[in-house]
Design a protein around this motif. Structure first.
Motif, mmCIF file in Angstrom:
data_model
loop_
_atom_site.group_PDB
_atom_site.id
_atom_site.type_symbol
_atom_site.label_atom_id
_atom_site.label_comp_id
_atom_site.label_asym_id
_atom_site.label_seq_id
_atom_site.Cartn_x
_atom_site.Cartn_y
_atom_site.Cartn_z
ATOM 1 N N PHE A 160 -14.706 66.695 -4.376
ATOM 2 C CA PHE A 160 -13.777 65.689 -3.852
ATOM 3 C C PHE A 160 -14.567 64.655 -3.049
ATOM 4 O O PHE A 160 -15.702 64.891 -2.648
ATOM 5 C CB PHE A 160 -12.661 66.334 -3.022
ATOM 6 C CG PHE A 160 -12.989 66.647 -1.580
ATOM 7 C CD1 PHE A 160 -13.604 67.832 -1.225
ATOM 8 C CD2 PHE A 160 -12.651 65.757 -0.568
ATOM 9 C CE1 PHE A 160 -13.900 68.122 0.108
ATOM 10 C CE2 PHE A 160 -12.937 66.042 0.771
ATOM 11 C CZ PHE A 160 -13.567 67.224 1.108
ATOM 12 N N GLU A 161 -13.952 63.495 -2.868
ATOM 13 C CA GLU A 161 -14.579 62.428 -2.075
ATOM 14 C C GLU A 161 -13.603 61.957 -1.019
ATOM 15 O O GLU A 161 -12.430 61.756 -1.308
ATOM 16 C CB GLU A 161 -14.865 61.187 -2.910
ATOM 17 C CG GLU A 161 -15.706 61.332 -4.122
ATOM 18 C CD GLU A 161 -15.409 60.144 -5.034
ATOM 19 O OE1 GLU A 161 -16.011 59.088 -4.839
ATOM 20 O OE2 GLU A 161 -14.540 60.278 -5.905
ATOM 21 N N ARG A 162 -14.138 61.742 0.176
ATOM 22 C CA ARG A 162 -13.346 61.113 1.220
ATOM 23 C C ARG A 162 -14.247 60.087 1.889
ATOM 24 O O ARG A 162 -15.276 60.440 2.460
ATOM 25 C CB ARG A 162 -12.884 62.173 2.235
ATOM 26 C CG ARG A 162 -12.251 61.593 3.502
ATOM 27 C CD ARG A 162 -10.865 61.045 3.229
ATOM 28 N NE ARG A 162 -10.203 60.584 4.446
ATOM 29 C CZ ARG A 162 -10.034 59.287 4.752
ATOM 30 N NH1 ARG A 162 -10.473 58.341 3.948
ATOM 31 N NH2 ARG A 162 -9.401 58.933 5.856
ATOM 32 N N MET A 209 -8.680 68.698 -1.660
ATOM 33 C CA MET A 209 -9.719 68.168 -0.762
ATOM 34 C C MET A 209 -10.566 69.354 -0.315
ATOM 35 O O MET A 209 -10.723 69.654 0.881
ATOM 36 C CB MET A 209 -9.088 67.449 0.433
ATOM 37 C CG MET A 209 -8.578 66.062 0.074
ATOM 38 S SD MET A 209 -8.235 65.071 1.543
ATOM 39 C CE MET A 209 -6.518 65.467 1.799
ATOM 40 N N SER A 242 -10.283 56.054 0.978
ATOM 41 C CA SER A 242 -9.356 56.880 0.224
ATOM 42 C C SER A 242 -9.929 58.271 -0.033
ATOM 43 O O SER A 242 -10.940 58.653 0.539
ATOM 44 C CB SER A 242 -9.005 56.180 -1.102
ATOM 45 O OG SER A 242 -7.917 56.835 -1.717
ATOM 46 N N VAL A 243 -9.244 58.985 -0.927
ATOM 47 C CA VAL A 243 -9.622 60.346 -1.283
ATOM 48 C C VAL A 243 -9.526 60.494 -2.788
ATOM 49 O O VAL A 243 -8.573 60.018 -3.401
ATOM 50 C CB VAL A 243 -8.606 61.378 -0.706
ATOM 51 C CG1 VAL A 243 -9.115 62.785 -0.913
ATOM 52 C CG2 VAL A 243 -8.285 61.117 0.732
ATOM 53 N N SER A 244 -10.498 61.183 -3.400
ATOM 54 C CA SER A 244 -10.281 61.666 -4.756
ATOM 55 C C SER A 244 -10.316 63.195 -4.678
ATOM 56 O O SER A 244 -11.126 63.771 -3.946
ATOM 57 C CB SER A 244 -11.342 61.140 -5.721
ATOM 58 O OG SER A 244 -12.583 61.756 -5.487
ATOM 59 N N PHE A 245 -9.381 63.816 -5.420
ATOM 60 C CA PHE A 245 -9.139 65.258 -5.274
ATOM 61 C C PHE A 245 -9.821 66.059 -6.388
ATOM 62 O O PHE A 245 -9.840 65.634 -7.559
ATOM 63 C CB PHE A 245 -7.637 65.537 -5.334
ATOM 64 C CG PHE A 245 -6.850 64.969 -4.178
ATOM 65 C CD1 PHE A 245 -6.448 65.789 -3.126
ATOM 66 C CD2 PHE A 245 -6.492 63.623 -4.147
ATOM 67 C CE1 PHE A 245 -5.721 65.273 -2.067
ATOM 68 C CE2 PHE A 245 -5.761 63.100 -3.085
ATOM 69 C CZ PHE A 245 -5.368 63.920 -2.051
ATOM 70 N N CYS A 292 -11.465 69.121 3.787
ATOM 71 C CA CYS A 292 -10.987 68.078 4.697
ATOM 72 C C CYS A 292 -9.895 68.682 5.565
ATOM 73 O O CYS A 292 -9.040 69.419 5.072
ATOM 74 C CB CYS A 292 -10.440 66.883 3.909
ATOM 75 S SG CYS A 292 -9.706 65.616 4.975
ATOM 76 N N ASN A 297 -6.452 68.488 4.229
ATOM 77 C CA ASN A 297 -6.060 69.132 2.975
ATOM 78 C C ASN A 297 -4.705 69.818 3.169
ATOM 79 O O ASN A 297 -4.492 70.473 4.193
ATOM 80 C CB ASN A 297 -7.121 70.187 2.578
ATOM 81 C CG ASN A 297 -7.099 70.512 1.099
ATOM 82 O OD1 ASN A 297 -6.637 69.717 0.284
ATOM 83 N ND2 ASN A 297 -7.604 71.688 0.752
ATOM 84 N N GLU A 305 -7.117 60.178 -7.749
ATOM 85 C CA GLU A 305 -6.518 59.712 -6.500
ATOM 86 C C GLU A 305 -5.028 60.000 -6.544
ATOM 87 O O GLU A 305 -4.411 59.843 -7.593
ATOM 88 C CB GLU A 305 -6.724 58.209 -6.333
ATOM 89 C CG GLU A 305 -8.124 57.822 -5.927
ATOM 90 C CD GLU A 305 -8.220 56.315 -5.699
ATOM 91 O OE1 GLU A 305 -7.777 55.848 -4.634
ATOM 92 O OE2 GLU A 305 -8.707 55.623 -6.602
#
Ligand code: MTE
Ligand code: MO
Length: 448
Positions: free
Chosen positions: A126-128, A196, A106-109, A174, A177, A95
């Protein structure tokens, strides 16, 4: 092509902010010691953390057999799910510190700097999430198709997975990004500037097959008078309008990613795959598709995911992810430990189709050389490029510029700002510049 010197330089990953203080100290000590040694010996070097064990020339390791060459290894890992080597544990999704207030929204890259080829390992995708992720029971999950259809239907997962399926490799990016970089340099590494972004093989049924099965009204067939709405089953009320043109073309209702069922954080058991279109339209935990005759203007199409233009107007429905590329190594936060040959590598992609060409500059855009595109070069997928780079120790500015098969060329940041202003969040596809200092350190800069 320059002659390849016998000694190969190596890139050292930046110690990451989520290591413990002890680990950071250890990494710093190992690296300093190693750099000193490497400089003194003028030798080719390995990744910093492995230096002490390997030694610059490696005679010891070749002549004296270590335990793993003479002893009995571990038994088969017959049960359970395989994991990466413990030596690779620094490669993690991360993050961006301070980017969001709650980690459920949130986002993990993705750590692009440490990946090879074009496929993103599922655990590094990645997660959004707008309202956190769920691990939904597939036996309870349903997909409804309703609206302008002859026969509205509710499908179980079993029913969907009996339908004709297809597997395709596509990138997901995303729309936000590189969004932190609109106003200037904001983050240090490619993980945070471009992470992202992921690319996987998806398996599922084409949305067109489902629309056909339900007798959907596709209007004039041009796609301009009919739309579909995709709705997710999480609490984010994530609903997105998709044009009927895309719906009838390559949009998929997917249950699998990289040969296994989707991961929970990526929408298990069902997600929409909308090739070439911004990530927000790839609705996860997909529970409903509605056919209608106009765009819905949902909250995520009116309040969010709109582009603030220089005149203060908001541009809606900018869905296509335009042609873009980035050098992933050497990239921000890494350190070159030696002069000489490096394989400069990166990724290029376009929501409009295939990548046609990638040019690379090492002098801030004055001179360009064409990079090698590695196969496969697939439409709406990441494309890996490589090019030789012999570093003589002088300062350099590394850039890549992609051109897609529709003829679109990746813009410079000032060209993009001239059209889009600086107050946007989404759809920044500008050329990325990395500055290489005589010390070997690589950092994020913007070149106008
Ligand atoms: N149901 C649901 N779908 C969603 C989201 C979400 O929060 N909920 N986030 C969207 C956004 S903004 C992006 S960028 C992608 C991210 O997909 P990933 O988490 O698999 O990387 O999912 C999209 N689909
Ligand atoms: Mo997104």
């Amino acid at each position: 092509m320059p002659a390849r010197p016998p000694v190969m330089g190596r890139v050292v990953p930046a110690p990451e902010n989520h290591l413990s203080a002890e680990e950071l100290r250890a990494a710093g000590t190992a690296r300093r010691a190693f750099m000193g040694k490497a400089l003194a010996m003028g030798a080719g070097v390995g990744i910093a953390g492995r230096a002490a064990a390997t030694g610059p020339k490696g005679e010891k390791q070749i002549l004296e057999l270590p335990a793993h060459s003479t002893g009995l290894g571990q038994p088969v890992a017959a049960r359970g799910y395989g994991q990466p080597s413990k030596w690779e544990r620094n490669l993690q999704r991360r993050e961006s510190p301070g980017l969001t207030r709650v980690s459920a929204a949130s986002v993990s890259f993705t750590p692009l700097q440490g990946l090879f080829g074009i496929i993103t390992p599922s655990g590094l995708h990645f997660e959004r999430h707008h309202q956190g992720w769920w691990d939904i029971d597939p036996s309870q999950h349903r997909l409804m198709i309703n609206g302008l259809v002859e026969a509205p239907r509710v499908y179980t997962m079993d029913e969907l997975m009996r339908m004709p399926s297809t597997s395709r490799i596509h990138f997901i990016e995303c729309g936000a990004n590189t969004g932190m970089e609109w106003g200037g340099v904001a983050v240090p590494t490619v993980q945070y500037t471009h992470g992202m972004l992921s690319c996987c093989e998806y398996t599922g049924v084409l949305l067109s097959t489902l629309l056909d099965a339900c007798g959907a009204d596709i209007g004039s067939g041009t796609g301009e008078d009919r739309y579909v709405l995709a709705e997710g089953a999480d609490g984010s009320s994530m609903t997105r309008t998709i044009s009927m043109k895309a719906a009838l073309d390559d949009v998929m209702v997917a249950w699998a990613m990289n040969g296994e069922m989707l991961r929970p954080e990526n929408g298990y058991p069902l997600r929409l795959v909308v090739p070439g279109v911004q990530g927000v339209s790839w609705v996860k935990y997909l529970r409903r598709i509605e056919v209608g005759d106009r765009p819905w203007d949902t909250k995520d199409e009116v309040l969010h995911y709109v582009d603030m233009m220089p005149d203060g107007m908001l541009r809606q429905y900018t869905s296509i992810q335009e042609v873009k590329s980035v050098i992933t190594s050497p990239s921000g936060g890494q350190t070159l430990l030696d002069h000489g040959y490096y394989n400069l590598t990166g990724l290029a992609w376009s929501g409009r189709g295939r990548i046609e060409r990638v040019d690379v500059s090492t002098d801030g855009g004055r001179n360009w050389r064409t990079a090698r595109l590695e196969s496969p070069v697939l439409p709406k997928a990441l494309t890996r490029f490589n090019i030789d780079f012999v570093w003589d120790g002088s300062p350099a500015i590394l850039q890549s510029r992609a051109i897609d098969e529709s003829g679109h060329v990746q813009p410079k940041i000032n060209q993009l700002r001239a059209v889009r202003g600086t107050r946007s969040i989404y759809h920044n596809n500008a050329i990325q510049s990395w500055r290489l200092l005589p010390s070997g350190e690589v950092g994020n800069v913007q070149v106008y």
